[in-house]
Design a protein around this motif. Sequence first.
Motif, PDB file in Angstrom:
ATOM      1  N   UNK A 176     -10.903  -8.267  -7.017  1.00 19.79           N
ATOM      2  CA  UNK A 176     -11.180  -9.704  -6.934  1.00 19.79           C
ATOM      3  C   UNK A 176     -11.031 -10.205  -5.503  1.00 19.79           C
ATOM      4  N   UNK A 177     -10.000  -9.747  -4.803  1.00 19.98           N
ATOM      5  CA  UNK A 177      -9.805 -10.160  -3.410  1.00 19.98           C
ATOM      6  C   UNK A 177     -10.959  -9.694  -2.533  1.00 19.98           C
ATOM      7  N   UNK A 178     -11.395  -8.445  -2.741  1.00 20.67           N
ATOM      8  CA  UNK A 178     -12.528  -7.935  -1.968  1.00 20.67           C
ATOM      9  C   UNK A 178     -13.791  -8.715  -2.266  1.00 20.67           C
ATOM     10  N   UNK A 179     -14.020  -9.023  -3.534  1.00 24.06           N
ATOM     11  CA  UNK A 179     -15.207  -9.779  -3.918  1.00 24.06           C
ATOM     12  C   UNK A 179     -15.181 -11.174  -3.312  1.00 24.06           C
ATOM     13  N   UNK A 180     -14.026 -11.829  -3.344  1.00 18.85           N
ATOM     14  CA  UNK A 180     -13.915 -13.163  -2.741  1.00 18.85           C
ATOM     15  C   UNK A 180     -14.178 -13.111  -1.239  1.00 18.85           C
ATOM     16  N   UNK A 181     -13.680 -12.077  -0.574  1.00 17.34           N
ATOM     17  CA  UNK A 181     -13.923 -11.946   0.862  1.00 17.34           C
ATOM     18  C   UNK A 181     -15.410 -11.739   1.136  1.00 17.34           C
ATOM     19  N   UNK A 213       0.817  -1.214   0.000  1.00 21.58           N
ATOM     20  CA  UNK A 213       0.000   0.000   0.000  1.00 21.58           C
ATOM     21  C   UNK A 213       0.851   1.266   0.000  1.00 21.58           C
ATOM     22  N   UNK A 214       2.131   1.149  -0.328  1.00 20.70           N
ATOM     23  CA  UNK A 214       3.021   2.303  -0.283  1.00 20.70           C
ATOM     24  C   UNK A 214       2.779   3.273  -1.435  1.00 20.70           C
ATOM     25  N   UNK A 215       2.402   2.759  -2.583  1.00 21.16           N
ATOM     26  CA  UNK A 215       2.198   3.607  -3.752  1.00 21.16           C
ATOM     27  C   UNK A 215       0.902   4.396  -3.642  1.00 21.16           C
ATOM     28  N   UNK A 216       0.897   5.662  -4.048  1.00 24.56           N
ATOM     29  CA  UNK A 216      -0.373   6.389  -4.118  1.00 24.56           C
ATOM     30  C   UNK A 216      -1.312   5.712  -5.111  1.00 24.56           C
ATOM     31  N   UNK A 217      -2.596   5.852  -4.886  1.00 24.31           N
ATOM     32  CA  UNK A 217      -3.568   5.130  -5.711  1.00 24.31           C
ATOM     33  C   UNK A 217      -3.534   5.540  -7.178  1.00 24.31           C
ATOM     34  N   UNK A 218      -3.059   6.745  -7.470  1.00 27.84           N
ATOM     35  CA  UNK A 218      -3.017   7.180  -8.862  1.00 27.84           C
ATOM     36  C   UNK A 218      -1.901   6.502  -9.648  1.00 27.84           C
ATOM     37  N   UNK A 219      -0.992   5.831  -8.978  1.00 27.41           N
ATOM     38  CA  UNK A 219       0.115   5.158  -9.647  1.00 27.41           C
ATOM     39  C   UNK A 219      -0.120   3.655  -9.814  1.00 27.41           C
ATOM     40  N   UNK A 220      -1.276   3.160  -9.395  1.00 28.04           N
ATOM     41  CA  UNK A 220      -1.554   1.737  -9.521  1.00 28.04           C
ATOM     42  C   UNK A 220      -1.937   1.398 -10.956  1.00 28.04           C
ATOM     43  N   UNK A 221      -1.531   0.230 -11.391  1.00 26.71           N
ATOM     44  CA  UNK A 221      -1.901  -0.220 -12.724  1.00 26.71           C
ATOM     45  C   UNK A 221      -3.289  -0.854 -12.673  1.00 26.71           C
ATOM     46  N   UNK A 222      -3.885  -1.015 -13.835  1.00 21.93           N
ATOM     47  CA  UNK A 222      -5.222  -1.601 -13.908  1.00 21.93           C
ATOM     48  C   UNK A 222      -5.231  -3.033 -13.383  1.00 21.93           C
ATOM     49  N   UNK A 223      -4.167  -3.783 -13.658  1.00 20.12           N
ATOM     50  CA  UNK A 223      -4.132  -5.175 -13.202  1.00 20.12           C
ATOM     51  C   UNK A 223      -4.118  -5.245 -11.676  1.00 20.12           C
ATOM     52  N   UNK A 224      -3.401  -4.333 -11.027  1.00 15.94           N
ATOM     53  CA  UNK A 224      -3.380  -4.312  -9.566  1.00 15.94           C
ATOM     54  C   UNK A 224      -4.747  -3.940  -9.006  1.00 15.94           C
ATOM     55  N   UNK A 225      -5.423  -2.988  -9.662  1.00 16.60           N
ATOM     56  CA  UNK A 225      -6.752  -2.586  -9.212  1.00 16.60           C
ATOM     57  C   UNK A 225      -7.733  -3.753  -9.347  1.00 16.60           C
ATOM     58  N   UNK A 226      -7.658  -4.461 -10.474  1.00 16.41           N
ATOM     59  CA  UNK A 226      -8.535  -5.612 -10.678  1.00 16.41           C
ATOM     60  C   UNK A 226      -8.247  -6.701  -9.656  1.00 16.41           C
ATOM     61  N   UNK A 227      -6.982  -6.916  -9.349  1.00 13.81           N
ATOM     62  CA  UNK A 227      -6.604  -7.930  -8.359  1.00 13.81           C
ATOM     63  C   UNK A 227      -7.181  -7.591  -6.985  1.00 13.81           C
TER      64      UNK A 227
END
Length: 132
Positions: free
Chosen positions: A103-108, A86-100
Motif C-alpha cells: 500500500x505504501x509503495x502504491x501510494x508513492x 527491515x531487520x527481519x528476513x522477508x520469509x518471516x513477514x506476516x501478510x499484513x506487513x506485506x500488504x502494508x
Amino acid sequence: GRKSLRQRTVEELKHYYNGFHLLWTDTKVAARMVWRLLHGQVLTRRERRRLLRTCADLFRLVPFLVFVIVPFMEFLLPVFLKLFPEMLPSTFETESKKEEKQKKKLNAKLELAKFLRETIAEMAKRNKADAG
C-alpha cells in the motif's frame, strides 16, 4: 474472541517454523542459481531479484538469530523491529506487513504519477502560450 496463551504460542512457533522452512527453500534455490552463474549461464531479472533477496535475508538472519538464541531476548524483538523495520528476513513477514508495504509503495507511485501529470499539464500550457 481472544486466543489463549497456548494458542498464541503455537501460532508463533508455526510462524517461525514456516519462516525458516521458506528461507531454507529459498537458500537451496539461490545456491542453484549461483551454480548456474558460475557455469556461465545468465539469470533472468526475476531470478536475479530472488537471488539478491535471499542473500539479503541470509545477512539479516544473523542479528535475528541472536534474538532467538539468547534467553528472554525475544521480548525485545518488537522494540528492535520498531526501530529497524527491515531487520527481519522477508520469509518471516506476516501478510499484513506485506500488504502494508504494498500500500505504501502504491501510494508513492500514485503521488509520483499525479506530480508527473501536473508537470506535463504545466508544460503543455507553457507551450500553448509560447506558440500563441
